[in-house]
Motif scaffolding. Sequence first.
Motif, PDB file in Angstrom:
ATOM      1  N   ILE A 103       0.845  -1.070  -0.044  1.00  0.00           N
ATOM      2  CA  ILE A 103       0.062  -0.091   0.107  1.00  0.00           C
ATOM      3  C   ILE A 103       0.716   1.377  -0.159  1.00  0.00           C
ATOM      4  CG2 ILE A 103      -1.765   1.149   1.080  1.00  0.00           C
ATOM      5  CD1 ILE A 103      -2.632  -1.153   2.131  1.00  0.00           C
ATOM      6  N   THR A 104       0.767   1.824  -1.015  1.00  0.00           N
ATOM      7  CA  THR A 104       2.074   3.223  -1.459  1.00  0.00           C
ATOM      8  C   THR A 104       1.081   4.534  -0.515  1.00  0.00           C
ATOM      9  OG1 THR A 104       0.865   2.948  -3.090  1.00  0.00           O
ATOM     10  CG2 THR A 104       3.396   2.210  -2.829  1.00  0.00           C
ATOM     11  N   SER A 105      -0.647   4.299  -0.815  1.00  0.00           N
ATOM     12  CA  SER A 105      -1.575   6.275  -0.657  1.00  0.00           C
ATOM     13  C   SER A 105      -2.370   4.846   0.006  1.00  0.00           C
ATOM     14  CB  SER A 105      -0.894   6.732  -1.643  1.00  0.00           C
ATOM     15  OG  SER A 105      -2.006   7.788  -1.749  1.00  0.00           O
ATOM     16  N   ILE A 106      -3.562   5.760   0.859  1.00  0.00           N
ATOM     17  CA  ILE A 106      -4.160   6.181   0.579  1.00  0.00           C
ATOM     18  C   ILE A 106      -5.397   7.183   0.542  1.00  0.00           C
ATOM     19  CG2 ILE A 106      -6.685   5.287   2.443  1.00  0.00           C
ATOM     20  CD1 ILE A 106      -4.397   3.209   3.542  1.00  0.00           C
ATOM     21  N   LYS A 107      -5.880   7.506  -0.350  1.00  0.00           N
ATOM     22  CA  LYS A 107      -6.999   9.012  -0.035  1.00  0.00           C
ATOM     23  C   LYS A 107      -8.242   9.020   0.565  1.00  0.00           C
ATOM     24  CE  LYS A 107      -2.894  10.050  -3.347  1.00  0.00           C
ATOM     25  NZ  LYS A 107      -2.437  10.869  -4.806  1.00  0.00           N
ATOM     26  N   VAL A 162     -12.459   5.461   0.901  1.00  0.00           N
ATOM     27  CA  VAL A 162     -10.899   5.773   0.240  1.00  0.00           C
ATOM     28  C   VAL A 162     -10.500   5.375  -1.028  1.00  0.00           C
ATOM     29  CG1 VAL A 162     -10.710   6.151   2.272  1.00  0.00           C
ATOM     30  CG2 VAL A 162     -10.565   3.861   1.872  1.00  0.00           C
ATOM     31  N   SER A 163      -9.244   5.746  -1.692  1.00  0.00           N
ATOM     32  CA  SER A 163      -8.705   5.207  -2.918  1.00  0.00           C
ATOM     33  C   SER A 163      -7.894   4.595  -2.254  1.00  0.00           C
ATOM     34  CB  SER A 163      -8.465   5.918  -4.056  1.00  0.00           C
ATOM     35  OG  SER A 163      -9.624   6.397  -4.276  1.00  0.00           O
ATOM     36  N   ILE A 164      -7.605   2.936  -2.287  1.00  0.00           N
ATOM     37  CA  ILE A 164      -6.467   2.160  -2.258  1.00  0.00           C
ATOM     38  C   ILE A 164      -5.408   2.032  -3.596  1.00  0.00           C
ATOM     39  CG2 ILE A 164      -5.452   0.549  -0.658  1.00  0.00           C
ATOM     40  CD1 ILE A 164      -7.062   1.698  -0.027  1.00  0.00           C
ATOM     41  N   TYR A 165      -3.729   2.777  -3.519  1.00  0.00           N
ATOM     42  CA  TYR A 165      -2.765   2.489  -4.101  1.00  0.00           C
ATOM     43  C   TYR A 165      -2.195   1.539  -3.842  1.00  0.00           C
ATOM     44  CZ  TYR A 165      -5.009   7.293  -6.400  1.00  0.00           C
ATOM     45  OH  TYR A 165      -5.831   8.033  -6.588  1.00  0.00           O
ATOM     46  N   LEU A 166      -1.792   0.499  -5.330  1.00  0.00           N
ATOM     47  CA  LEU A 166      -0.517  -0.605  -4.183  1.00  0.00           C
ATOM     48  C   LEU A 166      -0.010  -0.412  -5.829  1.00  0.00           C
ATOM     49  CD1 LEU A 166      -3.284  -3.543  -4.237  1.00  0.00           C
ATOM     50  CD2 LEU A 166      -2.690  -2.564  -2.249  1.00  0.00           C
ATOM     51  N   ASP A 167       1.799  -0.451  -5.060  1.00  0.00           N
ATOM     52  CA  ASP A 167       2.943  -0.034  -5.736  1.00  0.00           C
ATOM     53  C   ASP A 167       2.744   0.868  -6.266  1.00  0.00           C
ATOM     54  OD1 ASP A 167       3.771  -2.693  -4.030  1.00  0.00           O
ATOM     55  OD2 ASP A 167       2.611  -3.444  -6.012  1.00  0.00           O
ATOM     56  N   GLY A 168       2.553   2.152  -6.366  1.00  0.00           N
ATOM     57  CA  GLY A 168       2.048   3.178  -6.570  1.00  0.00           C
ATOM     58  C   GLY A 168       0.710   3.047  -7.718  1.00  0.00           C
ATOM     59  N   GLU A 169       0.128   2.345  -8.283  1.00  0.00           N
ATOM     60  CA  GLU A 169      -1.066   2.812  -8.669  1.00  0.00           C
ATOM     61  C   GLU A 169      -2.255   2.845  -8.292  1.00  0.00           C
ATOM     62  OE1 GLU A 169       0.042  -0.343 -11.719  1.00  0.00           O
ATOM     63  OE2 GLU A 169       1.307   0.983 -12.647  1.00  0.00           O
ATOM     64  N   TYR A 170      -3.269   3.191  -8.679  1.00  0.00           N
ATOM     65  CA  TYR A 170      -4.481   3.399  -7.405  1.00  0.00           C
ATOM     66  C   TYR A 170      -5.526   1.637  -8.208  1.00  0.00           C
ATOM     67  CZ  TYR A 170      -9.974   2.607  -7.172  1.00  0.00           C
ATOM     68  OH  TYR A 170     -11.168   2.902  -7.226  1.00  0.00           O
ATOM     69  N   PRO A 184      -0.133   3.155   4.670  1.00  0.00           N
ATOM     70  CA  PRO A 184       0.142   3.124   3.622  1.00  0.00           C
ATOM     71  C   PRO A 184       2.013   2.226   4.690  1.00  0.00           C
ATOM     72  CG  PRO A 184      -0.525   5.543   3.408  1.00  0.00           C
ATOM     73  CD  PRO A 184      -1.057   4.112   4.947  1.00  0.00           C
ATOM     74  N   GLY A 185       2.273   1.441   3.677  1.00  0.00           N
ATOM     75  CA  GLY A 185       4.034   0.548   3.251  1.00  0.00           C
ATOM     76  C   GLY A 185       2.666  -0.917   4.276  1.00  0.00           C
ATOM     77  N   GLN A 186       2.089  -1.451   4.157  1.00  0.00           N
ATOM     78  CA  GLN A 186       1.681  -2.767   4.524  1.00  0.00           C
ATOM     79  C   GLN A 186       1.209  -3.655   3.037  1.00  0.00           C
ATOM     80  OE1 GLN A 186      -2.230  -2.022   6.872  1.00  0.00           O
ATOM     81  NE2 GLN A 186      -2.933  -4.404   6.988  1.00  0.00           N
ATOM     82  N   LYS A 187       2.203  -4.988   3.856  1.00  0.00           N
ATOM     83  CA  LYS A 187       1.520  -5.946   2.414  1.00  0.00           C
ATOM     84  C   LYS A 187       0.524  -6.153   2.245  1.00  0.00           C
ATOM     85  CE  LYS A 187       6.206  -4.412   0.865  1.00  0.00           C
ATOM     86  NZ  LYS A 187       6.997  -5.506   1.363  1.00  0.00           N
ATOM     87  N   LEU A 188      -0.555  -6.325   1.132  1.00  0.00           N
ATOM     88  CA  LEU A 188      -0.913  -7.414   0.797  1.00  0.00           C
ATOM     89  C   LEU A 188      -0.846  -8.653  -0.298  1.00  0.00           C
ATOM     90  CD1 LEU A 188      -4.299  -4.158   0.675  1.00  0.00           C
ATOM     91  CD2 LEU A 188      -3.618  -6.144   2.525  1.00  0.00           C
ATOM     92  N   THR A 189      -1.372  -9.886   0.401  1.00  0.00           N
ATOM     93  CA  THR A 189      -1.636 -10.802  -0.303  1.00  0.00           C
ATOM     94  C   THR A 189      -2.518 -10.797  -1.292  1.00  0.00           C
ATOM     95  OG1 THR A 189      -2.997 -12.011   0.854  1.00  0.00           O
ATOM     96  CG2 THR A 189      -0.140 -12.170   1.033  1.00  0.00           C
ATOM     97  N   SER A 190      -3.247 -11.765  -2.296  1.00  0.00           N
ATOM     98  CA  SER A 190      -3.884 -11.382  -2.743  1.00  0.00           C
ATOM     99  C   SER A 190      -5.532 -11.993  -1.970  1.00  0.00           C
ATOM    100  CB  SER A 190      -3.736 -12.387  -4.417  1.00  0.00           C
ATOM    101  OG  SER A 190      -2.699 -12.487  -4.563  1.00  0.00           O
ATOM    102  N   ALA A 191      -4.950 -12.562  -1.289  1.00  0.00           N
ATOM    103  CA  ALA A 191      -5.803 -12.939  -0.376  1.00  0.00           C
ATOM    104  C   ALA A 191      -6.273 -12.046   0.727  1.00  0.00           C
ATOM    105  CB  ALA A 191      -6.096 -14.746   0.435  1.00  0.00           C
ATOM    106  N   ASP A 192      -5.664 -11.508   1.034  1.00  0.00           N
ATOM    107  CA  ASP A 192      -6.242 -10.043   1.499  1.00  0.00           C
ATOM    108  C   ASP A 192      -6.846  -9.111   0.934  1.00  0.00           C
ATOM    109  OD1 ASP A 192      -4.466 -10.412   3.879  1.00  0.00           O
ATOM    110  OD2 ASP A 192      -2.698 -10.302   3.345  1.00  0.00           O
ATOM    111  N   ILE A 193      -6.649  -9.000  -0.300  1.00  0.00           N
ATOM    112  CA  ILE A 193      -7.435  -8.693  -1.423  1.00  0.00           C
ATOM    113  C   ILE A 193      -8.891  -8.466  -0.912  1.00  0.00           C
ATOM    114  CG2 ILE A 193      -7.169  -6.920  -3.629  1.00  0.00           C
ATOM    115  CD1 ILE A 193      -4.108  -6.798  -3.449  1.00  0.00           C
ATOM    116  N   ASP A 194      -9.380  -9.430  -1.895  1.00  0.00           N
ATOM    117  CA  ASP A 194     -10.216 -10.737  -2.149  1.00  0.00           C
ATOM    118  C   ASP A 194     -10.490 -10.209  -0.488  1.00  0.00           C
ATOM    119  OD1 ASP A 194      -9.569 -11.216  -4.403  1.00  0.00           O
ATOM    120  OD2 ASP A 194      -8.939 -13.391  -4.055  1.00  0.00           O
ATOM    121  N   ARG A 195     -10.764 -10.215   0.399  1.00  0.00           N
ATOM    122  CA  ARG A 195     -11.303 -10.346   1.514  1.00  0.00           C
ATOM    123  C   ARG A 195     -11.690  -8.616   1.686  1.00  0.00           C
ATOM    124  NH1 ARG A 195     -10.016  -8.350   6.353  1.00  0.00           N
ATOM    125  NH2 ARG A 195      -6.984  -9.264   5.727  1.00  0.00           N
TER     126      ARG A 195
END
Length: 219
Positions: free
Chosen positions: A5-9, A18-26, A40-51
Motif C-alpha cells: 500500500i503506497t497511498s490511501i486517499k 477511500v482509494s487504495i493505491y498499491l505499488d504506486g497505482e490505483y 501505507p507501507g502495509q503488504k497485502l496478499t491476493s487473499a487479503d485483497i479478496d477479503r
Amino acid sequence: MEREITSIKVQKHNQQRVSIYLDGEYAFGLSRFVAAWLSPGQKLTSADIDRLLEEDSYEIAFQKALAFINHRPRSVEETRLRLQEKGFSDALVEVTLQRLIEKNWLNDLDFARQWIENRNAFRPRSKRLLAYELRLKGIADNTITQALENYAGDEDRMAFKAGLKKAQQCRQETKPDFSKKVGGYLSRRGFHHTTVRNAIDRLWEAVALPESERCDEME
C-alpha cells in the motif's frame, strides 16, 4: 505475491470511501470502515485483497439498506427487494437482512403495528383491508394476526371514523344518494356490508342537514 500500500486517499465525491493505491497505482476503493486498519507501507496478499473487497461489498449493501429503512419504516421483504434491485447477490442480501434484524433495525411486527397505527390515525380502514395491505408488504399472516390483536377499536367505530369526512362532503344529498356515496366509499375500504349499513345510519344522523336546510341551500 504481495503488493504494498503506497497511498490511501479520501475520495473527492464520497468522503466515506477511500482509494487504495498499491505499488504506486490505483487499485480499488473501500469504505473507510473496512479500510480503517490499513496504512501505507502495509503488504497485502491476493487473499487479503479478496477479503477486503468482499467486506466492502457487505458494507455497501448494509449502508444502502440503512439509507432505505431510515427514510421511513420498511418491511423485511421491501428491503430485500430494494437490495436485489440494486444488483446485490441473494447471499449478500440475506446476510445484510440478518444483520439488520439482529440489530432490531428491521422488525416486521413493529412495522405492521406502525402501519396499522398510521392508517387508523389518517386513513381508517377495515381489519380485512389492513391485512391485505400488509400481505402486499411481505408480512407473514401470523405476524399480521399478532399486530391486529392491538387494533384500536372495533369495526363499527372505525367505519364511522373512516366515513366521517366523506359524509360531511355529502351532507346535502338525499338519503339514498348519501347512502350510495358513503356506502361505496366505506366498502372500498374493506368494511363488511353490515358494518357499512350501520355506519351510514349513524353518519346520516350525525352530519346530514335537515331537509328544510338542504332545500333552502339548493334553491
